[in-house]
Design a protein around this motif. Structure first.
Motif, PDB file in Angstrom:
ATOM      1  N   GLY A 133       7.754  -2.556  25.850  1.00 55.80           N
ATOM      2  CA  GLY A 133       8.145  -1.273  26.713  1.00 55.80           C
ATOM      3  C   GLY A 133       8.805  -1.301  27.827  1.00 55.80           C
ATOM      4  N   ALA A 134       9.544  -0.355  28.194  1.00 54.33           N
ATOM      5  CA  ALA A 134      10.458  -0.136  29.599  1.00 54.33           C
ATOM      6  C   ALA A 134       9.460  -0.777  30.656  1.00 54.33           C
ATOM      7  CB  ALA A 134      10.895   1.254  29.628  1.00 54.33           C
ATOM      8  N   GLY A 135       8.115  -0.046  30.661  1.00 60.48           N
ATOM      9  CA  GLY A 135       7.372  -0.368  31.772  1.00 60.48           C
ATOM     10  C   GLY A 135       6.830  -1.847  32.155  1.00 60.48           C
ATOM     11  N   THR A 136       6.560  -2.451  31.133  1.00 58.31           N
ATOM     12  CA  THR A 136       6.029  -3.793  30.979  1.00 58.31           C
ATOM     13  C   THR A 136       7.141  -4.684  31.222  1.00 58.31           C
ATOM     14  OG1 THR A 136       4.189  -2.982  29.489  1.00 58.31           O
ATOM     15  CG2 THR A 136       4.673  -5.585  29.906  1.00 58.31           C
ATOM     16  N   THR A 137       8.091  -4.401  30.587  1.00 54.47           N
ATOM     17  CA  THR A 137       9.573  -5.263  30.636  1.00 54.47           C
ATOM     18  C   THR A 137       9.782  -5.275  32.242  1.00 54.47           C
ATOM     19  OG1 THR A 137      10.120  -4.656  28.241  1.00 54.47           O
ATOM     20  CG2 THR A 137      11.905  -5.678  29.868  1.00 54.47           C
ATOM     21  N   THR A 138      10.010  -4.182  32.762  1.00 53.29           N
ATOM     22  CA  THR A 138      10.659  -3.990  34.164  1.00 53.29           C
ATOM     23  C   THR A 138       9.336  -4.747  35.140  1.00 53.29           C
ATOM     24  OG1 THR A 138      11.543  -2.064  33.819  1.00 53.29           O
ATOM     25  CG2 THR A 138      10.882  -2.515  35.913  1.00 53.29           C
ATOM     26  N   VAL A 139       8.183  -4.644  34.854  1.00 56.59           N
ATOM     27  CA  VAL A 139       6.892  -5.418  35.848  1.00 56.59           C
ATOM     28  C   VAL A 139       7.289  -6.541  35.652  1.00 56.59           C
ATOM     29  CG1 VAL A 139       4.667  -5.651  36.263  1.00 56.59           C
ATOM     30  CG2 VAL A 139       5.587  -3.107  35.886  1.00 56.59           C
ATOM     31  N   ALA A 140       7.265  -7.229  34.233  1.00 61.68           N
ATOM     32  CA  ALA A 140       7.360  -8.683  34.073  1.00 61.68           C
ATOM     33  C   ALA A 140       8.836  -9.195  34.860  1.00 61.68           C
ATOM     34  CB  ALA A 140       7.194  -8.914  32.853  1.00 61.68           C
ATOM     35  N   ALA A 141       9.812  -8.517  35.010  1.00 62.51           N
ATOM     36  CA  ALA A 141      11.043  -9.030  35.409  1.00 62.51           C
ATOM     37  C   ALA A 141      10.729  -8.934  37.099  1.00 62.51           C
ATOM     38  CB  ALA A 141      12.187  -8.058  35.054  1.00 62.51           C
TER      39      ALA A 141
END
Length: 387
Positions: free
Chosen positions: A304-312
């Protein structure tokens, strides 16, 4: 000013819309969020007004293709009913994410400004990428000509709702539209994605604000804190609002154990469970990912866009297990940046490879923006904003 922010998507759309609402409220604006009933606590818990639209998404089971026309008609009618009522007195209407059939029309009917915001570059037409997966179809990489041909098919996907859309527009005293998709996108769509993680490839420029992230200040619960303190950073596994299987979760635990790692399993909408009660794993419910990911060795998730961004942003390497829509795109992006891998399943080999990317993930994290919602709120507060 009064703002109405509307979405009919999952948490991947509701959470960034809420983040924007919080920032607009902090600037002194009157804000209302229209979203599925699942997210009332998320929105109101952040001090923002809420209006429900559509069914409770958690209860929606697999949809048969033959049922799509009727469901689309019902969805369009429901959106017009709810958004029309909620938009009274609004100065700006923002549509967050796909299938926002009513928002632009309602904005026209009340004389408000309209902004369509996408959370992923490949949901907007470009010869440089294929459209997102629709109905389970995995997107392919092709030549610019092949990609444009796929985008033309994508445009046709929206035609099934044109008659219903135009009937609702007529009821508002508005003329018909022919191209439903481009009507929804508007003349100047925004991209609410991080420019390092998900850049706009062109042609032309658009407003790219950065991802809309909530400033999550929730503490981790005592049990999770104790688990994290007991040893080395564990592996996080979660599928968000996807309907993942227990088998996929079990394989992730096996892979982590083979790598000598513990596991934090996020139950999510699939209600994932641990196969045993060994002390090297813990299952959690809703959790502050921003706080947790900074203490994790690697994040395994649905893309998901949010999880990918938070992890990055946390500087942690990731394994993306894409299911639908834009998740294949995000898997490609973590591979492009060399901060993770996209895979069908988690294996010890994949996990070992990703764990070696920690230094690279930490370096990329220094370039990931976390101020996208604040940037968007400032732009929306400007009466000269492009629409």
């Amino acid at each position: 000013m009064r703002f109405l922010l509307s979405t009919i998507g999952s948490r991947g759309e509701a959470q960034p819309v809420t983040a924007l609402a919080v920032r607009l409220t902090a600037l002194g604006h009157d804000v209302e969020v229209v979203a599925p009933p699942d997210f009332e606590e998320l929105v109101t818990g952040n001090g923002v007004g809420f209006t429900p639209v559509g069914p409770v998404l958690r209860t929606v089971t697999a949809i048969k293709p033959a049922d799509l026309p009727k469901l689309a008609e019902e969805s369009v009618k429901e959106q017009f009913r709810v958004v029309t009522k909620a938009a009274r007195g609004a100065d700006v209407l923002v549509a967050g994410g796909a299938l926002q059939h009513a928002t632009r029309s309602v904005a026209e009917s009340v004389g408000a400004r309209y902004v369509y915001a996408s959370f992923c570059a490949n949901t907007l037409p470009s010869p440089h990428h294929a459209p997102p997966a629709m109905l389970g179809r995995v997107p392919v990489k092709g030549t610019p000509e092949e990609n444009l041909a796929l985008w033309e098919l994508h445009r046709q996907y929206f035609t099934s709702s044109r008659a219903t859309l135009n009937a609702e527009r007529a009821a508002l005293g508005l003329g018909p539209v022919d191209d439903v998709r481009d009507h929804i996108f508007g003349e100047s769509p925004w991209l609410a994605a991080d420019p390092v993680l998900g850049p706009w490839p062109g042609p032309g420029d658009l407003v790219q604000t950065g991802a809309w992230l909530l400033d999550d200040q929730r503490p981790l619960d005592e049990e999770l804190e104790a688990f994290l303190a007991q040893g080395d950073p564990p592996i996080y596994f979660g599928l968000g609002s996807m309907r993942g299987s227990q088998e996929v979760a079990a394989r992730a635990v096996v892979a982590a154990r083979a790598s000598g790692r513990r596991v934090v399993l996020q139950r999510g909408w699939a209600d994932l469970r641990l196969a045993d009660d060994a002390g090297d794993c813990i299952a959690v419910g809703e959790v502050n990912q921003q706080a947790l990911f900074r203490r994790i060795a690697a994040v395994v998730h649905h893309g998901g866009a949010g999880t990918t961004t938070v992890a990055a942003a946390a500087g942690v390497p990731q394994v993306v297990l894409p299911h639908v829509y834009d998740q294949y795109y995000w898997g490609e992006q973590v591979e492009r940046l060399e901060v993770g891998r996209s895979a069908d399943v988690v294996t010890p080999e994949v996990l070992a490879e990703v764990l070696r990317l920690g230094d690279r993930a930490a370096e990329v994290a220094t370039r990931v923006r976390t101020d996208g919602a604040a940037t968007a709120a400032r732009l929306l507060s400007d009466l000269n904003l492009p629409v």
